[in-house]
Design a protein around this motif. Structure first.
Motif: not given
Ligand code: HEM
Ligand code: CU
Lengths: 130, 561
Positions: A86, A88-90, A92-93, A96-101, B121, B124-125, B232
């Motif tokens: 969990f 690690l999932g967060m 990565s989330f 990825v948001l760094a790509l946008v914000f 994982l 979650w992804l 991208y």
């Protein structure tokens, strides 16, 4: 193990032939390269399994007459529950948001990733000792 | 809290008590493939409802030529997000993450997936990727609006500057990695965790299909991920991989996208083929007809699917038409073999028309329509005529609605195993008829619309008497499909803990029906000897000798005559 190897190797051989036909006929490189990548991706594990299948004794799951008792026992040890997937999932989330914000999000993202990887590794170590 | 993955010895093996945290913390920290699979299932069904809601808005807009329900710009967002949610967030994850995650390990007698934490994982992804993609609706400029295929130059930073597009790319990166990890996990589980006696050629067809699916995932998804990173980079780092201005090649994006995109079609379809195979065999009370032929057909489809991508690009004028046409037509052969084997399995069977079986038969019929019209589209002269019209929309909706029928069949078939409770059969059958009839009423008019020249991705269209009534029928079909979805939700609520299922309600064939419903932690208290591809049936029907497949006497088919 032998059937597993055969499945992957026959796919690899098929892709190799297909790629040869395609590349020579079309002279288009993108597709040619992508199919080669697919071919290698089949040969790599395929050859590995083939190599092993010749060196190991057949496993109970490869023996059509095996009894359930032959496979009894410990298959592996793992942490029964773990918070790190969990985390690690967060992580990565956030990355990825760094790509946008904005790039600044990479700082918490990479931090979380590092924390999760260290945590998960430590957990595996401890898990393995039992 | 270490967990030892153990396999029971024989009939008298011991159980395994579940331990660890409860409640929300349990959900966040679980590594049990059944809990993860259930989370996947629920999330994917929610995505189906969201994508379906977008579809209903689309059809409402199209019910009159100059619909004013949504603006032109909103319509672009709607069809893009409808396609994206349905393909990336519903069909794919449902196919290889939901039922597969729960059923594959049990079918081969494994205590869990090979990499339980990697499995978590993946989920979650998938969840965060879905949130990322959908959050496009809440940023300035709105969600992605360049179609689910994101063709350049439409998806370049000049044509689509908004951050909705970047969220779309980011969401796909996350779900892409999720899929790759699931592919690794399925391969390793199937190669290394089979029970004694479960040789490769005794694995249930569903498991075989997921193995081929997993291999295709590993071949295709990395290409998409690489393509997205290039896209991208073009948008933000000033590279010119896909832009003519800087010496790039726009059509390269299409090559990369479809090199993933066509195998993806089979990544979506093969798991449902597998579900339907299991359902048809069990409810016909017969073994799968042509078991090895079925596996061979699946492998052939997998192999060919890597060489057909450019049939989506016939009209670009940059592809080798004969190669891609021949390869695409060849796929009809193994698919035809499967069709015959499904019919052969039902032939002279004792057919039990449960909801699951009806859904499976509905799948066969609907997929047949989609497959046959696919043959037309694989011939360049016909594709030139129908490309980018509603004929294509109708073709792929025959296919994907067949997958929805298959998904529902899978839920009715395996739901009792997973939850321990059955769904109501009456509501189920009503749902089937709404879904099946709705699908045909929705797709068939769109074929005609396409042949009469109506282009896809149009928010408004000319007033044309021969177009209007067809659009009306398509909208009626969409409403029927919407009702079927509501009936499904009603059924789940109505049947909640109402009809206990027992361990083996359908007299199943494969190992999941040998264990309890729901299965215990690590799946099995005991395992039967595995002597054919139907171990549970062999155990429950000792009167039928388990023979090697291919040599089964008619008598072994039980009362099949
Ligand atoms: C209630 C059922 C559904 C209805 C009424 C529906 C309706 C539509 C319509 C009318 C379009 C064409 C929009 C246009 O071109 O202007 C469309 C496009 C599309 N649909 Fe569906 N659909 C349904 C289910 C599905 C499912 C289950 C999937 C996939 C699993 C799916 C995938 C797609 C895709 C990929 C597109 C293309 C989007 C694009 O052009 O970029 N649809 N749908
Ligand atoms: Cu295709």
């Amino acid at each position: 193990m032998r059937t597993e190897a055969r499945v992957l190797l026959s796919l690899g051989v098929f892709f190799a032939i297909m790629d040869a036909v395609y590349w020579i006929w079309s002279k288009e490189d993108a597709g040619g390269v992508m199919i080669i990548a697919g071919t290698l991706l089949c040969f790599l594990p395929g050859l590995y399994y083939f190599w092993w299948s010749r060196r190991m004794r057949p496993r109970p799951e490869d023996d059509p007459h095996a009894e359930p008792a032959q496979g009894a026992g410990v298959v592996g040890t793992f942490p029964g529950t773990s918070i790190w997937p969990f985390t690690l999932g967060m992580a990565s989330f956030v990355m990825v948001l760094a790509l946008v914000f904005g790039v600044w999000l990479l700082v918490p993202g990479l931090g979380l990733t590092f924390w999760a990887v260290v945590g998960a590794t430590g957990e595996s170590r401890r898990g393995g000792q039992h | 809290m270490t967990d030892v993955l153990e396999r029971p010895a024989h009939a008298e093996g011991h159980g395994h008590e579940e331990h660890g945290p409860t409640g929300i913390l349990k959900w966040l920290t679980t590594t049990d493939h059944k809990v993860i699979g259930l989370s996947y299932t629920v999330t994917a069904v929610v995505m189906m409802v969201i994508g379906g809601a977008f579809a209903e808005i689309i059809r409402a807009q199209l019910s009159s030529p100059n619909g004013t329900l949504v603006s032109l710009a909103q319509y672009n967002e709607l069809f893009t997000m409808h396609g994206s949610v349905m393909i990336y967030l519903f069909a794919g994850p449902f196919a290889f993450g939901a039922l597969a995650n729960i059923i594959v390990p049990i079918q081969i007698g494994a205590p869990d997936m090979a990499f339980p934490r990697l499995n978590a994982l993946s989920y979650w992804l998938y969840l965060t990727g879905s949130i990322t993609m959908l959050s496009g609706f809440f940023v300035a400029g709105g969600a992605a609006n360049f179609g689910w295929v994101a063709y350049v130059p439409l998806s370049s930073s000049v044509a689509t500057p908004g951050s909705g597009a970047d969220l779309w790319i980011g969401g796909l990166l996350l779900t892409g990695f999720s899929a790759i990890f699931t592919g690794v996990n399925l391969c390793a589980t199937i190669f290394y965790l089979r029970a004694p006696g479960m040789t490769m050629f005794r694995m249930p067809i569903f498991t075989w299909n997921l193995l081929v699916t997993a291999i295709l995932i590993l071949l295709a998804f990395p290409v998409l991920t690489a393509g997205l990173i290039m896209l991208y980079a073009d948008r933000h780092f000033g590279t010119h991989i896909f832009s003519v201005a800087g010496g790039g090649v726009p059509v390269l994006w299409q090559n990369i996208f479809w090199f993933w995109g066509h195998p993806e079609v089979y990544i979506l379809a093969l798991p449902f083929f597998g579900m339907v195979t299991e359902i048809i065999a069990v409810f016909s009370k017969k073994p799968v007809f042509g078991y090895k032929g079925m596996i061979f057909a699946t492998l052939t489809i997998g192999a060919l699917s890597l060489g057909v991508w450019a049939h989506h690009m016939f009209t670009t004028g940059t592809v080798l038409l004969p190669f891609f046409s021949i390869m695409s037509l060849l796929i009809a052969v193994p698919t035809g073999i499967k069709m015959f084997n499904w019919v052969g399995t039902m032939w002279r069977g004792q057919i039990w028309f449960s909801t699951a079986m009806l859904m499976a038969i509905g799948f066969l019929v609907t997929f047949l329509v989609g497959g046959l019209t696919g043959i037309y589209l694989a011939s360049p002269p016909l594709d030139f005529f129908t490309h980018d019209t509603y004929f294509v929309v109708a073709h792929f909706h025959s296919v994907v609605m067949a997958l929805v029928l298959g998904a529902m069949g899978g839920l009715y078939y395996w739901g009792p195993k997973i939850t321990g409770y059955m769904l109501n059969e009456r509501i189920g059958k009503a749902q089937f008829w709404f879904l099946f009839v709705g699908t045909q009423v929705f797709t068939l008019p769109m074929y005609l619309l396409g042949l009469r020249g109506m282009p896809r991705r149009m928010a408004v269209y000319p007033k044309h008497p021969s177009w209007q009534y067809l659009n009306d029928w398509a909208t009626v079909g969409a409403v029927l499909i919407g009702i079927s979805t509501i009936l499904f939700v009603v059924n789940v609520v109505y049947s909640w803990k109402r009809y206990p299922a027992g361990d083996n309600p359908w007299d199943g064939h494969t190992l999941e029906w040998f264990t309890t419903s729901p299965p215990p932690h690590h799946n099995f208290y005991r395992l039967p000897p595995i002597r054919s591809e139907r171990p549970t049936w062999d155990y429950n029907h000792p009167e039928h000798k388990a023979l090697e497949h291919g040599h089964r006497e008619p008598a072994a088919e039980g009362s099949a005559k």
